[in-house]
Design an enzyme around this catalytic site. Structure first.
Site, PDB file in Angstrom:
ATOM      1  N   ALA A 147       9.553  -0.889 -39.403  1.00  0.00           N
ATOM      2  CA  ALA A 147       9.994  -0.794 -38.012  1.00  0.00           C
ATOM      3  C   ALA A 147      11.446  -1.179 -37.744  1.00  0.00           C
ATOM      4  CB  ALA A 147       9.084  -1.659 -37.148  1.00  0.00           C
ATOM      5  N   GLY A 191      14.299  -1.018 -35.181  1.00  0.00           N
ATOM      6  CA  GLY A 191      13.485  -0.813 -33.996  1.00  0.00           C
ATOM      7  C   GLY A 191      13.789   0.379 -33.108  1.00  0.00           C
ATOM      8  N   SER A 192      14.615   1.310 -33.567  1.00  0.00           N
ATOM      9  CA  SER A 192      14.895   2.482 -32.716  1.00  0.00           C
ATOM     10  C   SER A 192      13.610   3.221 -32.388  1.00  0.00           C
ATOM     11  CB  SER A 192      15.842   3.447 -33.417  1.00  0.00           C
ATOM     12  OG  SER A 192      17.102   2.861 -33.517  1.00  0.00           O
ATOM     13  N   LYS A 193      12.811   3.440 -33.447  1.00  0.00           N
ATOM     14  CA  LYS A 193      11.573   4.219 -33.214  1.00  0.00           C
ATOM     15  C   LYS A 193      10.510   3.348 -32.570  1.00  0.00           C
ATOM     16  CE  LYS A 193      13.125   7.058 -36.893  1.00  0.00           C
ATOM     17  NZ  LYS A 193      14.250   6.163 -37.311  1.00  0.00           N
ATOM     18  N   CYS A 228      15.245   9.948 -43.999  1.00  0.00           N
ATOM     19  CA  CYS A 228      16.535  10.556 -43.678  1.00  0.00           C
ATOM     20  C   CYS A 228      17.178  11.027 -44.985  1.00  0.00           C
ATOM     21  CB  CYS A 228      17.429   9.592 -42.898  1.00  0.00           C
ATOM     22  SG  CYS A 228      17.603   7.988 -43.653  1.00  0.00           S
TER      23      CYS A 228
HETATM   24  C1  LIG Z   1      14.493   3.702 -42.534  1.00  0.00           C
HETATM   25  S1  LIG Z   1      14.385   2.009 -42.274  1.00  0.00           S
HETATM   26  C2  LIG Z   1      13.424   1.932 -40.785  1.00  0.00           C
HETATM   27  C3  LIG Z   1      14.212   2.243 -39.534  1.00  0.00           C
HETATM   28  C4  LIG Z   1      13.397   1.996 -38.272  1.00  0.00           C
HETATM   29  N1  LIG Z   1      12.151   2.747 -38.295  1.00  0.00           N
HETATM   30  C5  LIG Z   1      14.178   2.365 -37.031  1.00  0.00           C
HETATM   31  O1  LIG Z   1      13.994   3.483 -36.520  1.00  0.00           O
HETATM   32  O2  LIG Z   1      14.971   1.557 -36.547  1.00  0.00           O
HETATM   33  C6  LIG Z   1      13.219   1.511 -43.467  1.00  0.00           C
HETATM   34  C7  LIG Z   1      12.736   0.070 -43.315  1.00  0.00           C
HETATM   35  O3  LIG Z   1      11.701  -0.145 -44.282  1.00  0.00           O
HETATM   36  C8  LIG Z   1      11.712  -1.505 -44.631  1.00  0.00           C
HETATM   37  N2  LIG Z   1      10.914  -1.642 -45.865  1.00  0.00           N
HETATM   38  C9  LIG Z   1      11.273  -1.375 -47.153  1.00  0.00           C
HETATM   39  N3  LIG Z   1      10.240  -1.601 -47.989  1.00  0.00           N
HETATM   40  C10 LIG Z   1       9.194  -1.985 -47.205  1.00  0.00           C
HETATM   41  C11 LIG Z   1       7.864  -2.386 -47.490  1.00  0.00           C
HETATM   42  N4  LIG Z   1       7.379  -2.372 -48.736  1.00  0.00           N
HETATM   43  N5  LIG Z   1       7.064  -2.760 -46.444  1.00  0.00           N
HETATM   44  C12 LIG Z   1       7.543  -2.758 -45.177  1.00  0.00           C
HETATM   45  N6  LIG Z   1       8.807  -2.417 -44.864  1.00  0.00           N
HETATM   46  C13 LIG Z   1       9.620  -2.023 -45.862  1.00  0.00           C
HETATM   47  C14 LIG Z   1      13.187  -1.828 -44.748  1.00  0.00           C
HETATM   48  O4  LIG Z   1      13.401  -3.211 -44.598  1.00  0.00           O
HETATM   49  C15 LIG Z   1      13.769  -1.004 -43.586  1.00  0.00           C
HETATM   50  O5  LIG Z   1      13.914  -1.810 -42.446  1.00  0.00           O
END
Ligand SMILES: C[S@@+](CC[C@H](N)C(=O)[O-])C[C@H]1O[C@@H](n2cnc3c(N)ncnc32)[C@H](O)[C@@H]1O
Length: 301
Positions: free
Chosen positions: A106, A109-111, A229
């Site tokens: 999350a 937090g944009s989504k 992305c």
């Molecule tokens: C693409 S970003 C998410 C962006 C978010 N959805 C937004 O829209 O703001 C991917 C996120 O996955 C988290 N992440 C990576 N491995 C993970 C795991 N095994 N379990 C939970 N979160 C994880 C990272 O810390 C990162 O914040």
């Protein structure tokens, strides 16, 4: 090697693709409907002399000429800076007020905050991330935007436990997965510098684990949206192919008012389940956005 070379056979217009990847990304904001509506935000921008252009596919997304971080609408939590294409997964998940929704990855937090707005700030939204530092940004954004239906958890989504919650199944889940981020090259030109196939394979493994857990944690008939992305089929389609083979779910078709390309069923000698075509690939030259991938799954058992 520039990893973008790999995708030229997949795109309709390689030259336009490369040119778009080199242009800076337009700056966009999403109207936060928990605190304001689009008329109010547009009026405030007009009063402040901020030039904006609504996007064709989502009237709550405005492309601005400058930045908005120092404007009153931002300070008051009426808007959130969010790249146009990043608004796609929550729109596709389409949660309703009162539902139970899991955002597996999350932060910042944009989504999550977009999901809260679509839920009219009702029901239970669980925003999870395994990175504690990034979770503070999520909390800050949720507070600024007036979100109150959010529970924040700090777990590895691959082994997510619903024990701290009052229920053990979600109606919907979103996996906006950690990825190789190739599609962010317009915002962050260094995104491609450290690219390795090994990293792509490593994040693909993490994505498989998270998406599998999201399907398991969602009720039969519920919806899971998976997004990245990046362009790499070793992530995107290969991850879907793997999860389709392991969990009770199917890919469903969906429409978006953006120009997109279907998921690819073959890549470097590997073939994927034919239904991966139902996913949408977004290349930067198609809508003047970042690169993106989005798929919608229905849980079948
Ligand atoms: C693409 S970003 C998410 C962006 C978010 N959805 C937004 O829209 O703001 C991917 C996120 O996955 C988290 N992440 C990576 N491995 C993970 C795991 N095994 N379990 C939970 N979160 C994880 C990272 O810390 C990162 O914040």
């Amino acid at each position: 090697m520039n990893p973008l070379d790999r995708y030229e056979p997949l795109v309709d217009d390689p030259e336009a693709f490369r040119a778009a990847c080199e242009r800076p990304l337009p700056y966009a904001v999403r109207v936060n409907t928990i605190k304001a509506d689009r008329e109010r935000v547009r009026a405030a921008f007009e009063e402040a002399g901020v030039a904006y252009e609504p996007t064709d596919w989502n009237a709550d997304l405005l492309v601005l000429e400058g930045k908005a971080g120092r404007t009153w609408p931002y300070f008051l939590g009426w808007i959130h800076g969010q790249e146009v294409v990043s608004a796609l997964p929550a729109t596709v998940l389409d949660p309703g007020p009162g539902e139970r929704v899991w955002d597996a990855c999350a932060a910042p937090g944009s989504k999550t905050t977009q999901l809260a707005a679509l839920m009219e700030d009702r029901g239970t939204l669980v925003g999870n991330d395994n990175n504690l530092g990034r979770l503070s940004a999520l909390r800050h954004n949720a507070e600024r935007l007036g979100v109150t239906n959010l529970v924040v958890t700090n777990q590895d989504a691959r082994n997510f436990s619903t024990k701290p919650l009052a229920f053990d199944e979600f109606d919907r889940a979103i996996v906006d997965a950690p990825c190789s981020c190739e599609g962010t090259c317009r915002k962050n030109p260094t995104a491609l510098e450290d690219w390795t196939l090994e990293h792509v394979r490593q994040v693909a493994g993490i994505q498989k684990g998270i998406l599998k857990r999201a399907v398991q944690a969602t009720r039969e008939g519920g919806t899971v949206v998976y997004s990245t992305c990046t362009f790499a089929p070793e992530e995107n389609e290969a991850v879907l192919d793997h999860v389709l083979g392991e969990e009770a779910c199917r890919l469903v078709s969906f429409d978006v008012d953006l120009e997109t390309s279907p998921g690819v069923t073959e890549w470097e000698g590997e073939t994927f389940h034919p239904s991966v075509e139902r996913a949408h690939r977004v290349y930067p030259h198609q809508n003047d956005t970042g690169g993106f991938f989005c798929a919608k799954l229905e849980v079948t058992g």
